[in-house]
Design a protein around this motif. Sequence first.
Motif, PDB file in Angstrom:
ATOM      1  N   LEU A 402      52.580  14.098   1.151  1.00 39.69           N
ATOM      2  CA  LEU A 402      52.669  12.841   1.469  1.00 39.69           C
ATOM      3  C   LEU A 402      51.462  12.044   1.184  1.00 39.69           C
ATOM      4  CD1 LEU A 402      53.974  13.382   5.126  1.00 39.69           C
ATOM      5  CD2 LEU A 402      55.277  12.552   3.168  1.00 39.69           C
ATOM      6  N   PRO A 403      51.601  10.655   0.878  1.00 37.59           N
ATOM      7  CA  PRO A 403      50.505   9.711   0.453  1.00 37.59           C
ATOM      8  C   PRO A 403      49.320   9.879   1.225  1.00 37.59           C
ATOM      9  CG  PRO A 403      52.548   8.495   0.193  1.00 37.59           C
ATOM     10  CD  PRO A 403      52.911   9.827   1.022  1.00 37.59           C
ATOM     11  N   SER A 404      47.965  10.006   0.824  1.00 39.45           N
ATOM     12  CA  SER A 404      47.002  10.223   1.599  1.00 39.45           C
ATOM     13  C   SER A 404      46.821   9.209   2.806  1.00 39.45           C
ATOM     14  CB  SER A 404      45.566  10.152   0.806  1.00 39.45           C
ATOM     15  OG  SER A 404      45.675   8.883  -0.066  1.00 39.45           O
ATOM     16  N   ASP A 405      47.222   7.912   2.497  1.00 35.41           N
ATOM     17  CA  ASP A 405      47.177   6.776   3.401  1.00 35.41           C
ATOM     18  C   ASP A 405      48.135   7.020   4.648  1.00 35.41           C
ATOM     19  OD1 ASP A 405      45.273   5.424   1.909  1.00 35.41           O
ATOM     20  OD2 ASP A 405      46.544   3.883   1.570  1.00 35.41           O
ATOM     21  N   LEU A 406      49.071   7.531   4.342  1.00 35.76           N
ATOM     22  CA  LEU A 406      50.283   8.000   5.518  1.00 35.76           C
ATOM     23  C   LEU A 406      49.594   9.140   6.187  1.00 35.76           C
ATOM     24  CD1 LEU A 406      52.831   7.416   6.645  1.00 35.76           C
ATOM     25  CD2 LEU A 406      53.961   8.968   5.098  1.00 35.76           C
ATOM     26  N   ILE A 407      49.121   9.924   5.315  1.00 38.68           N
ATOM     27  CA  ILE A 407      48.342  11.223   6.183  1.00 38.68           C
ATOM     28  C   ILE A 407      47.378  10.837   6.981  1.00 38.68           C
ATOM     29  CG2 ILE A 407      46.885  13.484   5.652  1.00 38.68           C
ATOM     30  CD1 ILE A 407      50.177  13.920   5.431  1.00 38.68           C
ATOM     31  N   ASP A 408      46.697  10.022   6.579  1.00 41.92           N
ATOM     32  CA  ASP A 408      45.451   9.547   7.772  1.00 41.92           C
ATOM     33  C   ASP A 408      45.909   8.963   8.821  1.00 41.92           C
ATOM     34  OD1 ASP A 408      43.665  10.350   5.742  1.00 41.92           O
ATOM     35  OD2 ASP A 408      43.142   8.631   4.824  1.00 41.92           O
ATOM     36  N   THR A 409      47.026   8.244   8.648  1.00 44.03           N
ATOM     37  CA  THR A 409      47.755   7.609   9.829  1.00 44.03           C
ATOM     38  C   THR A 409      48.384   8.672  10.880  1.00 44.03           C
ATOM     39  OG1 THR A 409      48.119   5.516   8.522  1.00 44.03           O
ATOM     40  CG2 THR A 409      49.776   6.069  10.534  1.00 44.03           C
ATOM     41  N   MET A 410      49.178   9.672  10.034  1.00 41.41           N
ATOM     42  CA  MET A 410      49.765  10.847  10.757  1.00 41.41           C
ATOM     43  C   MET A 410      49.133  11.524  11.667  1.00 41.41           C
ATOM     44  SD  MET A 410      52.294  13.583   9.357  1.00 41.41           S
ATOM     45  CE  MET A 410      53.481  12.610   8.897  1.00 41.41           C
ATOM     46  N   ASN A 411      47.842  11.728  10.902  1.00 42.77           N
ATOM     47  CA  ASN A 411      46.815  12.655  11.777  1.00 42.77           C
ATOM     48  C   ASN A 411      46.299  12.143  12.851  1.00 42.77           C
ATOM     49  OD1 ASN A 411      46.962  14.591   9.721  1.00 42.77           O
ATOM     50  ND2 ASN A 411      45.214  14.007   8.657  1.00 42.77           N
ATOM     51  N   LYS A 412      45.962  10.683  12.855  1.00 41.02           N
ATOM     52  CA  LYS A 412      45.390   9.690  13.976  1.00 41.02           C
ATOM     53  C   LYS A 412      46.514   9.855  15.159  1.00 41.02           C
ATOM     54  CE  LYS A 412      43.482   5.442  15.178  1.00 41.02           C
ATOM     55  NZ  LYS A 412      44.297   5.352  16.479  1.00 41.02           N
ATOM     56  N   LEU A 413      47.584   9.526  14.570  1.00 40.15           N
ATOM     57  CA  LEU A 413      48.828   9.361  15.592  1.00 40.15           C
ATOM     58  C   LEU A 413      49.144  10.753  16.275  1.00 40.15           C
ATOM     59  CD1 LEU A 413      51.246   7.157  13.679  1.00 40.15           C
ATOM     60  CD2 LEU A 413      49.820   6.438  15.561  1.00 40.15           C
ATOM     61  N   LEU A 414      49.094  11.731  15.815  1.00 44.46           N
ATOM     62  CA  LEU A 414      49.216  13.038  16.420  1.00 44.46           C
ATOM     63  C   LEU A 414      48.309  13.235  17.432  1.00 44.46           C
ATOM     64  CD1 LEU A 414      50.348  15.430  13.352  1.00 44.46           C
ATOM     65  CD2 LEU A 414      51.789  14.417  15.234  1.00 44.46           C
ATOM     66  N   GLN A 415      47.031  13.030  17.113  1.00 45.94           N
ATOM     67  CA  GLN A 415      45.891  13.274  18.208  1.00 45.94           C
ATOM     68  C   GLN A 415      46.102  12.128  19.297  1.00 45.94           C
ATOM     69  OE1 GLN A 415      41.661  12.095  17.479  1.00 45.94           O
ATOM     70  NE2 GLN A 415      41.387  14.506  17.419  1.00 45.94           N
ATOM     71  N   ASP A 416      46.594  10.754  18.879  1.00 48.11           N
ATOM     72  CA  ASP A 416      46.818  10.007  20.071  1.00 48.11           C
ATOM     73  C   ASP A 416      47.946  10.536  21.039  1.00 48.11           C
ATOM     74  OD1 ASP A 416      44.887   8.267  18.759  1.00 48.11           O
ATOM     75  OD2 ASP A 416      46.118   6.818  18.185  1.00 48.11           O
ATOM     76  N   MET A 417      48.780  11.349  20.325  1.00 45.87           N
ATOM     77  CA  MET A 417      49.751  11.565  21.282  1.00 45.87           C
ATOM     78  C   MET A 417      49.563  12.767  22.180  1.00 45.87           C
ATOM     79  SD  MET A 417      53.702  12.812  20.106  1.00 45.87           S
ATOM     80  CE  MET A 417      53.134  14.258  19.345  1.00 45.87           C
ATOM     81  N   THR A 418      48.374  13.305  22.008  1.00 45.56           N
ATOM     82  CA  THR A 418      47.710  14.002  23.135  1.00 45.56           C
ATOM     83  C   THR A 418      46.930  13.495  23.904  1.00 45.56           C
ATOM     84  OG1 THR A 418      45.834  14.900  21.563  1.00 45.56           O
ATOM     85  CG2 THR A 418      47.861  16.028  21.359  1.00 45.56           C
ATOM     86  N   THR A 419      46.359  12.322  23.765  1.00 45.86           N
ATOM     87  CA  THR A 419      45.661  11.692  24.867  1.00 45.86           C
ATOM     88  C   THR A 419      46.182  10.370  25.265  1.00 45.86           C
ATOM     89  OG1 THR A 419      44.558  10.287  22.764  1.00 45.86           O
ATOM     90  CG2 THR A 419      43.662  12.524  23.202  1.00 45.86           C
ATOM     91  N   ARG A 420      47.010   9.671  24.838  1.00 49.16           N
ATOM     92  CA  ARG A 420      47.299   8.380  25.249  1.00 49.16           C
ATOM     93  C   ARG A 420      48.698   8.618  25.907  1.00 49.16           C
ATOM     94  NH1 ARG A 420      47.578   4.392  20.234  1.00 49.16           N
ATOM     95  NH2 ARG A 420      49.011   3.096  21.693  1.00 49.16           N
ATOM     96  N   LYS A 421      48.565   8.028  27.189  1.00 50.11           N
ATOM     97  CA  LYS A 421      49.683   8.091  28.167  1.00 50.11           C
ATOM     98  C   LYS A 421      50.914   6.965  27.769  1.00 50.11           C
ATOM     99  CE  LYS A 421      47.470   9.556  32.397  1.00 50.11           C
ATOM    100  NZ  LYS A 421      47.118   9.230  33.756  1.00 50.11           N
ATOM    101  N   GLY A 422      52.187   7.412  27.671  1.00 48.12           N
ATOM    102  CA  GLY A 422      53.164   6.421  27.119  1.00 48.12           C
ATOM    103  C   GLY A 422      53.261   6.225  25.760  1.00 48.12           C
ATOM    104  N   PHE A 423      52.534   7.336  24.990  1.00 52.93           N
ATOM    105  CA  PHE A 423      52.533   7.249  23.578  1.00 52.93           C
ATOM    106  C   PHE A 423      53.165   8.497  23.018  1.00 52.93           C
ATOM    107  CE2 PHE A 423      50.799   7.394  19.200  1.00 52.93           C
ATOM    108  CZ  PHE A 423      51.078   6.086  18.599  1.00 52.93           C
ATOM    109  N   GLY A 424      54.486   8.408  22.767  1.00 48.83           N
ATOM    110  CA  GLY A 424      55.176   9.752  22.713  1.00 48.83           C
ATOM    111  C   GLY A 424      55.792   9.723  21.215  1.00 48.83           C
ATOM    112  N   PRO A 425      56.711  10.894  20.909  1.00 51.61           N
ATOM    113  CA  PRO A 425      57.184  10.934  19.596  1.00 51.61           C
ATOM    114  C   PRO A 425      58.129   9.422  19.009  1.00 51.61           C
ATOM    115  CG  PRO A 425      57.807  12.757  21.158  1.00 51.61           C
ATOM    116  CD  PRO A 425      57.320  11.720  21.904  1.00 51.61           C
ATOM    117  N   GLU A 426      58.714   8.771  20.026  1.00 52.44           N
ATOM    118  CA  GLU A 426      59.350   7.747  19.286  1.00 52.44           C
ATOM    119  C   GLU A 426      58.320   6.502  18.685  1.00 52.44           C
ATOM    120  OE1 GLU A 426      59.966   9.074  22.201  1.00 52.44           O
ATOM    121  OE2 GLU A 426      61.970   9.998  21.803  1.00 52.44           O
ATOM    122  N   GLN A 427      57.297   6.661  19.220  1.00 54.39           N
ATOM    123  CA  GLN A 427      56.248   5.508  19.009  1.00 54.39           C
ATOM    124  C   GLN A 427      55.580   6.153  17.835  1.00 54.39           C
ATOM    125  OE1 GLN A 427      56.617   6.603  22.244  1.00 54.39           O
ATOM    126  NE2 GLN A 427      57.324   4.661  23.232  1.00 54.39           N
TER     127      GLN A 427
END
Length: 462
Positions: A402-427
């Motif tokens: 995947l493009p590096s910009d998308l990977i940077d976004t994905m990495n951050k979002l996956l971590q957010d999914m483990t820390t932010r309430k109400g931020f799940g797979p669909e988001q």
Amino acid sequence: MLGRWFIRVFLIFVPLSLLSVFFLFIHTTVEKERSSVGTLEEERGPQVELEFWNTWVHNEPWQEIIFERMKSFEKVHPEIKLHMDAIPHDEYKIKVKAAAAGRELPDLLVVWPGAEMRPLVAGRSLSPIDEIVGNYKDKLIPANKLMDYAVGGKQYAIPTVVSFTSIIYYDKALLMNKGYTHFPETYGEMKQLLTLLRNDGKIPIALGNKAKWVLQSCYLSTIGSRYTGDEFLSEAIRGERRFTDPEFVSALRVIEELNKMGAFNENMNSLDNNQQDDLFIEGKSAMVIDGSWALPKISLQFQGQLGLAAFPAVSGGNGSTTSLSGVTGQGIAINADLSPAKKAAALQFIQYINNEITYKKLLQSQMLVPANIPVPRYVDPVFKEMFELTSRGIAPVYDAVLPSDLIDTMNKLLQDMTTRKGFGPEQVAQALQSKMDEIRKGQFDSIKSVNNPNVAKKEEAP
């Protein structure tokens, strides 16, 4: 009287003459040696110094092999001096990006294929090494394993190892005590095991996602393949499939489930991947999910009680149930701005490191290699198990495709999914698709502006 005087003169003069002849001989010999050395130095040329960046800071067995080969190279090539700078992995990637932006990259640097290397190639920061590819292609290394480091038909590095990113390392004795003679074959059975371990006060899975890439590379790359199949990523890049598709959302939901059920250590976002391995080695967790690169370090601490497994089969998946995400790695690239003398020295270095001797030594140290070399007869049985496990199919690693910009976004979002309430797979899925749409639109607009003469003229206007 005259005879005595003559004898005295003879006894004084002859030794002095002999001494003069001796010193003349010594002087002539020294001058010849100096001339010989000078001629040798002229043939070799002045000493070339090469700065080399890598991430080899942990002195792991396979890294020691590379260091040994580097020292050997300097003995064989005294006209080439290496200056190595070993930088921690997570810091390294940031430093390389910054250096590339200012055209301050070192002469040689370790690169990863795909999303990590492509921006360096696009920015014309790396030099192709096509002149040496013929020494490897379908000879020492199969062509399909060289392709990871090829962009636009040009080769930019030779792979040193093969890295499978999603190996489950588990304590056989511990699982045996819980009634498991082998690792669960389905995700449902795995969750039952993880619940049992958690209820007994043991960390089920050690996780160190401080640098954010572990959940993406070591988890989602294989879990995603189980649900979507291996063509999903390339199809998503082309716009034929979307990250909001149910199959991909199901893969994200696995990570959410593991987090919510307490499968991970609470400080997962404060530890790196080396520290997660330490948790497992110290007996604080029942298992850890890491790459094949971790085997030499981990296996040293287990006396025949280390188990290896792939992520188990999932319900409703469209992909292979046995494949593992993997890619070639630890390629050494060359700065595009080198002088001809420096580039020639750099190519000599790469060919010395990436040769049959090195690959054989790496295999003996329990590292998988891209070369056509059989596994040595006498190796640790757990390495043979690794070899067998990784021969059942290879799935793409997300950050190699995947493009590096998308990977940077994905990495951050996956971590957010483990820390932010109400931020799940669909988001997460929706945010990823929005980013993918943005990237594809940018590529389309770029192509459109190049092909539109009116836009081109406007851009050229003062």
